[in-house]
Design a protein around this motif. Sequence first.
Motif, mmCIF file in Angstrom:
data_model
loop_
_atom_site.group_PDB
_atom_site.id
_atom_site.type_symbol
_atom_site.label_atom_id
_atom_site.label_comp_id
_atom_site.label_asym_id
_atom_site.label_seq_id
_atom_site.Cartn_x
_atom_site.Cartn_y
_atom_site.Cartn_z
ATOM 1 N N MET A 1 74.365 42.797 24.935
ATOM 2 C CA MET A 1 73.681 43.805 24.470
ATOM 3 C C MET A 1 73.261 45.112 25.570
ATOM 4 O O MET A 1 73.656 46.226 25.249
ATOM 5 C CB MET A 1 72.456 43.579 23.605
ATOM 6 N N GLN B 1 73.997 55.609 17.030
ATOM 7 C CA GLN B 1 75.284 54.675 17.557
ATOM 8 C C GLN B 1 74.647 53.198 17.981
ATOM 9 O O GLN B 1 75.528 52.277 17.845
ATOM 10 C CB GLN B 1 75.567 55.319 19.097
ATOM 11 N N HIS B 2 73.282 52.945 18.022
ATOM 12 C CA HIS B 2 72.811 51.741 18.285
ATOM 13 C C HIS B 2 71.608 51.422 17.544
ATOM 14 O O HIS B 2 70.937 52.159 17.158
ATOM 15 C CB HIS B 2 72.394 51.396 19.814
ATOM 16 N N ARG C 1 76.225 46.899 26.975
ATOM 17 C CA ARG C 1 76.714 47.819 25.848
ATOM 18 C C ARG C 1 75.745 49.047 25.704
ATOM 19 O O ARG C 1 76.184 50.182 25.610
ATOM 20 C CB ARG C 1 76.941 47.099 24.459
ATOM 21 N N ILE C 2 74.460 48.954 26.038
ATOM 22 C CA ILE C 2 73.797 50.123 25.576
ATOM 23 C C ILE C 2 73.168 50.826 26.936
ATOM 24 O O ILE C 2 72.667 51.926 26.663
ATOM 25 C CB ILE C 2 72.363 49.696 24.584
ATOM 26 N N GLU D 1 67.591 47.001 19.384
ATOM 27 C CA GLU D 1 68.237 47.027 20.557
ATOM 28 C C GLU D 1 68.235 47.774 21.717
ATOM 29 O O GLU D 1 68.030 47.607 22.829
ATOM 30 C CB GLU D 1 69.798 46.691 20.256
ATOM 31 N N VAL D 2 67.976 49.179 21.443
ATOM 32 C CA VAL D 2 67.829 50.016 22.346
ATOM 33 C C VAL D 2 66.295 49.821 22.974
ATOM 34 O O VAL D 2 66.127 50.038 24.319
ATOM 35 C CB VAL D 2 67.600 51.706 21.740
#
Length: 75
Positions: free
Chosen positions: A8, A38-39, A11-12, A43-44
């Motif tokens: 994760m 986008q996310h 990816r971010i 998770e951000v």
Amino acid sequence: SSDDTHAMVARIAPAIIMLLSDGLPRSRHQMVEALAPQHAKDEVKRTIMRLSVTGRLIETKHKYSLTPLPEPDRD
């Protein structure tokens, strides 16, 4: 699992770093909203926390910015 967390962040994190690369500090809310298309928001938030704990981001007055790169040795 920790593998999922690492994936994760991998990816971010680039999106967060790109967002902050203009030098303007942003609040967590501003970053979450900017990256929401986008996310996933949670998770951000977790990636911001991870980047902060590992020293990639610094928080000042509830706003985050990139940690300055160290000056190269001039010896």
